[in-house]
Design an enzyme around this catalytic site. Structure first.
Site, PDB file in Angstrom:
ATOM      1  CG  ASP A  67     -10.636  -3.406  12.559  1.00 40.50           C
ATOM      2  OD1 ASP A  67     -11.032  -4.557  12.332  1.00 40.50           O
ATOM      3  OD2 ASP A  67     -10.152  -2.680  11.683  1.00 40.50           O
ATOM      4  CG  ASN A 137      -7.660   6.129   4.301  1.00 41.25           C
ATOM      5  OD1 ASN A 137      -7.309   4.981   4.558  1.00 41.25           O
ATOM      6  ND2 ASN A 137      -8.527   6.790   5.044  1.00 41.25           N
ATOM      7  CG  HIS A 139      -7.771   2.428   6.888  1.00 39.88           C
ATOM      8  ND1 HIS A 139      -8.911   3.036   6.404  1.00 39.88           N
ATOM      9  CD2 HIS A 139      -8.019   1.095   6.806  1.00 39.88           C
ATOM     10  CE1 HIS A 139      -9.785   2.119   6.054  1.00 39.88           C
ATOM     11  NE2 HIS A 139      -9.265   0.928   6.287  1.00 39.88           N
TER      12      HIS A 139
HETATM   13  C1  GLP Z   1     -11.674  -1.927   6.593  1.00 43.41           C
HETATM   14  C2  GLP Z   1     -10.905  -2.693   7.693  1.00 43.41           C
HETATM   15  C3  GLP Z   1      -9.461  -2.906   7.329  1.00 43.41           C
HETATM   16  C4  GLP Z   1      -9.363  -3.379   5.903  1.00 43.41           C
HETATM   17  C5  GLP Z   1      -9.854  -2.293   4.972  1.00 43.41           C
HETATM   18  C6  GLP Z   1      -9.817  -2.691   3.503  1.00 43.41           C
HETATM   19  O1  GLP Z   1     -11.928  -0.593   6.837  1.00 43.41           O
HETATM   20  N1  GLP Z   1     -10.984  -2.099   8.987  1.00 43.41           N
HETATM   21  O2  GLP Z   1      -8.885  -3.853   8.229  1.00 43.41           O
HETATM   22  O3  GLP Z   1      -8.038  -3.686   5.588  1.00 43.41           O
HETATM   23  O4  GLP Z   1     -11.167  -1.916   5.301  1.00 43.41           O
HETATM   24  O5  GLP Z   1     -10.926  -3.465   3.192  1.00 43.41           O
HETATM   25  P1  GLP Z   1     -11.040  -4.360   1.902  1.00 43.41           P
HETATM   26  O6  GLP Z   1     -10.143  -5.509   2.112  1.00 43.41           O
HETATM   27  O7  GLP Z   1     -12.482  -4.756   1.842  1.00 43.41           O
HETATM   28  O8  GLP Z   1     -10.631  -3.511   0.755  1.00 43.41           O
END
Ligand code: GLP
Length: 261
Positions: A67, A137, A139
């Protein structure tokens, strides 16, 4: 589906990096699906170390990131391009022209950018291994709850929860995007292998729902239950709400025995 529960974040990174290394060793022209966020940082550091020790070369590797934010330039330190250059690409021998992110500038047509990104992945031969983190959540990429489970690369509006979770990374007066271009869930599901990494108590309920909950668009990571080659590599804290940790550990131990020559 494989669930690997290990002691801490270093052990998670070690196994995730080993999985990626194995794919590149077997297929030097491998196509990697990469993620941003804090979760993959140690995995990238481990890959960089392996590269420095001549254990691995990225010379022929191609990468596609999950992304990218819409509304900030590629040289902005908050962009995912900047993140990837800083934490991985500039430290290994991957060719910059082989590193792709779904970049959509404000006046460009997202449908076109999405279709081109899908085509580029297809032309590269598909993703051999996709690395994922997980949002609180559920995602994956920026596929927020109620994303279609067969979605392709497109624009998503971030939820308030995700914006708040990521606010820690932005200064108080800094613009924080609320739109992003993301691979779809269908795009992720087309990868030959998926490795999802998670550490810490904050991810425990998302991990519980993803692995032991029902498959639902309300919890996008749960769709990975439908993927034949998915590995969840998580630490004890992220595994703390799972009901069957003992069984997962036993499976992993048995698997190690089978792999011994
Ligand atoms: C972001 C990214 C995801 C990632 C998520 C968790 O929103 N778009 O790809 O997995 O956050 O982030 P973190 O690893 O910092 O907890």
């Amino acid at each position: 589906m494989e669930v690997v529960v290990v002691d801490d974040a270093n052990a998670v990174a070690k196994i995730a990096a080993e999985r990626i290394t194995r794919v590149i060793t077997e297929k030097p022209y491998a196509v990697l699906g990469l993620a941003t966020g804090s979760s993959p940082l140690l995995t990238y550091a481990t890959l960089i170390e392996k590269y420095r020790q001549n254990e691995i070369s990225f010379e022929h590797v191609t990468s596609f990131n999950l992304d990218e934010y819409i509304g900030i330039a590629q040289n902005n330190p908050q962009s995912y391009r900047y993140f990837m250059d800083k934490h991985l690409f500039s430290n290994i021998n991957i060719l910059p022209e082989n590193t792709y992110l779904p970049v959509c500038k404000v006046k460009e047509r997202p449908e076109q950018i999405g279709a081109c990104y899908e085509k580029a992945i297809e032309n590269a031969g598909g993703i051999d291994i996709q690395l994922l983190g997980i949002g609180a959540n559920g995602h994956i990429g920026f596929n927020e709850p109620v994303s279609s489970l067969s979605s392709r690369t497109r624009v998503k509006t971030l939820t308030e929860q995700t914006i708040n979770d990521n606010a820690r990374l932005f200064a108080y007066d800094e613009y924080q995007p609320h739109l992003a271009m993301t691979m779809g869930i269908g795009t992720i599901m087309d990868s030959k292998r998926v490795v999802l990494i998670a550490t810490g108590k904050k991810k425990a309920s998302a991990i519980k729902a993803a692995i032991e909950g029902p498959i639902s668009a309300m919890h996008p990571a749960s769709v990975l239950q439908m993927h034949q080659h998915t590995s969840f590599i998580i630490d004890e804290s992220a595994a703390s709400e799972l009901a069957h940790v003992k069984y997962y550990k036993w499976c992993f131990a048995e698997d190690q025995k089978l792999k011994k020559p």
